[in-house]
Design a protein around this motif. Structure first.
Motif, PDB file in Angstrom:
ATOM      1  N   GLU A 147       0.831  -1.215   0.000  1.00  0.00           N
ATOM      2  CA  GLU A 147       0.000   0.000   0.000  1.00  0.00           C
ATOM      3  C   GLU A 147       0.863   1.261   0.000  1.00  0.00           C
ATOM      4  N   SER A 148       1.955   1.249   0.798  1.00  0.00           N
ATOM      5  CA  SER A 148       2.799   2.453   0.856  1.00  0.00           C
ATOM      6  C   SER A 148       3.571   2.616  -0.453  1.00  0.00           C
ATOM      7  N   VAL A 149       3.937   1.524  -1.082  1.00  0.00           N
ATOM      8  CA  VAL A 149       4.632   1.593  -2.383  1.00  0.00           C
ATOM      9  C   VAL A 149       3.685   2.201  -3.421  1.00  0.00           C
ATOM     10  N   ALA A 150       2.424   1.730  -3.412  1.00  0.00           N
ATOM     11  CA  ALA A 150       1.434   2.246  -4.368  1.00  0.00           C
ATOM     12  C   ALA A 150       1.137   3.724  -4.118  1.00  0.00           C
ATOM     13  N   MET A 151       0.990   4.103  -2.840  1.00  0.00           N
ATOM     14  CA  MET A 151       0.698   5.499  -2.510  1.00  0.00           C
ATOM     15  C   MET A 151       1.877   6.395  -2.883  1.00  0.00           C
ATOM     16  N   ALA A 152       3.096   5.959  -2.572  1.00  0.00           N
ATOM     17  CA  ALA A 152       4.293   6.745  -2.890  1.00  0.00           C
ATOM     18  C   ALA A 152       4.400   6.974  -4.392  1.00  0.00           C
ATOM     19  N   LYS A 153       4.137   5.932  -5.157  1.00  0.00           N
ATOM     20  CA  LYS A 153       4.208   6.027  -6.617  1.00  0.00           C
ATOM     21  C   LYS A 153       3.169   7.020  -7.132  1.00  0.00           C
ATOM     22  N   ALA A 154       1.956   6.945  -6.577  1.00  0.00           N
ATOM     23  CA  ALA A 154       0.876   7.841  -6.998  1.00  0.00           C
ATOM     24  C   ALA A 154       1.159   9.289  -6.600  1.00  0.00           C
ATOM     25  N   LEU A 155       1.706   9.490  -5.398  1.00  0.00           N
ATOM     26  CA  LEU A 155       2.055  10.844  -4.946  1.00  0.00           C
ATOM     27  C   LEU A 155       3.123  11.448  -5.853  1.00  0.00           C
ATOM     28  N   LYS A 156       4.134  10.660  -6.183  1.00  0.00           N
ATOM     29  CA  LYS A 156       5.206  11.147  -7.051  1.00  0.00           C
ATOM     30  C   LYS A 156       4.662  11.465  -8.438  1.00  0.00           C
ATOM     31  N   ALA A 157       3.736  10.633  -8.918  1.00  0.00           N
ATOM     32  CA  ALA A 157       3.137  10.869 -10.241  1.00  0.00           C
ATOM     33  C   ALA A 157       2.364  12.185 -10.259  1.00  0.00           C
ATOM     34  N   ARG A 158       1.793  12.565  -9.105  1.00  0.00           N
ATOM     35  CA  ARG A 158       1.061  13.827  -9.003  1.00  0.00           C
ATOM     36  C   ARG A 158       1.994  15.023  -8.892  1.00  0.00           C
ATOM     37  N   GLY A 159       3.239  14.777  -8.491  1.00  0.00           N
ATOM     38  CA  GLY A 159       4.197  15.872  -8.378  1.00  0.00           C
ATOM     39  C   GLY A 159       4.692  16.153  -6.973  1.00  0.00           C
ATOM     40  N   PHE A 160       4.325  15.276  -6.014  1.00  0.00           N
ATOM     41  CA  PHE A 160       4.828  15.437  -4.644  1.00  0.00           C
ATOM     42  C   PHE A 160       6.253  14.887  -4.565  1.00  0.00           C
ATOM     43  N   ASN A 161       7.049  15.442  -3.627  1.00  0.00           N
ATOM     44  CA  ASN A 161       8.430  14.982  -3.422  1.00  0.00           C
ATOM     45  C   ASN A 161       8.641  14.574  -1.972  1.00  0.00           C
ATOM     46  N   PHE A 162       9.785  13.926  -1.722  1.00  0.00           N
ATOM     47  CA  PHE A 162      10.117  13.421  -0.381  1.00  0.00           C
ATOM     48  C   PHE A 162       8.977  12.526   0.129  1.00  0.00           C
ATOM     49  N   CYS A 163       8.565  11.606  -0.726  1.00  0.00           N
ATOM     50  CA  CYS A 163       7.457  10.716  -0.350  1.00  0.00           C
ATOM     51  C   CYS A 163       7.710   9.314  -0.897  1.00  0.00           C
ATOM     52  N   GLY A 164       8.894   8.772  -0.568  1.00  0.00           N
ATOM     53  CA  GLY A 164       9.189   7.392  -0.941  1.00  0.00           C
ATOM     54  C   GLY A 164       8.374   6.427  -0.097  1.00  0.00           C
ATOM     55  N   PRO A 165       8.398   5.133  -0.416  1.00  0.00           N
ATOM     56  CA  PRO A 165       7.568   4.136   0.286  1.00  0.00           C
ATOM     57  C   PRO A 165       7.780   4.067   1.792  1.00  0.00           C
TER      58      PRO A 165
END
Length: 198
Positions: A147-165
């Protein structure tokens, strides 16, 4: 440290009064407010490479420096604001992390303006309800999950940073998307009951 288990708390919070209060009142409580979730994500991003207690000690100063983490205001920050923040000893003075906070505010506003609720979107990664775990020792909890891997990937795709898994999993634990209090901790059962899993 010895009395933290005697009092039925997770061992990670030790005896620092600020850390104990955070554990007892905040950590793992389901947060549904979109702005508060963004603030927590920003703070977790600022924590990268540091201990969480460092952020807790600076949190009030950071809230003040960042105008209460109001996305409307932070999104309008310019180079003068970045310089002001870089000179503010109350915060973690990292240009990359400050820029990430400003950028994140802009993404947050864009999502809101397009009719997307940040809270609903984040909670969708756990099906809208906290995941209930049963660790006898807090150290058994993973540092990241599917879940955290999926959320991190989605956050990064939106343009958020410092949000690895790993950062995202710590965020999910903190905002109650997962209940990772150890089973002997007095908060474990309370948060399970709060989620309707009495």
């Amino acid at each position: 440290m010895t009395d933290s288990h005697a009092q039925g708390r997770c061992g990670w919070c030790g005896t620092d009064p600020l850390y104990v209060a955070y554990h007892d009142r905040e950590w793992g409580v389901p947060e549904r407010d979109a702005r508060a979730l963004w603030e927590k994500l920003v703070l977790d991003g600022f924590q990268a490479g540091l201990a969480w207690i460092t952020i807790l000690r600076k949190r009030e100063g950071m809230r003040d420096a960042f105008d209460g983490f109001d996305p409307e205001i932070v999104a309008r920050y310019d180079e003068a604001d970045i310089q002001r923040l870089l000179g503010d000893a109350r915060i973690i003075r990292s240009r990359a992390k400050i820029q990430a906070a400003i950028n994140g505010a802009r993404v947050w506003l864009k999502m809101r303006d397009e009719g997307e609720d940040f809270s609903d979107w984040l909670w969708s990664f756990v099906g809208g309800q906290p995941i209930q775990n049963d660790w006898s020792d807090y150290r058994q909890a993973p540092t990241q999950t599917a879940e955290s891997v999926a959320m991190a990937k989605a956050l990064k795709a939106r343009g958020f940073n410092f949000c690895g898994p790993v950062i995202v999993y710590a965020f999910m634990q903190a905002v109650g998307m997962v209940n990772d209090h150890q089973t002997s901790c007095f908060r474990h059962g309370r948060l399970r009951a709060m989620a309707g899993h009495g």
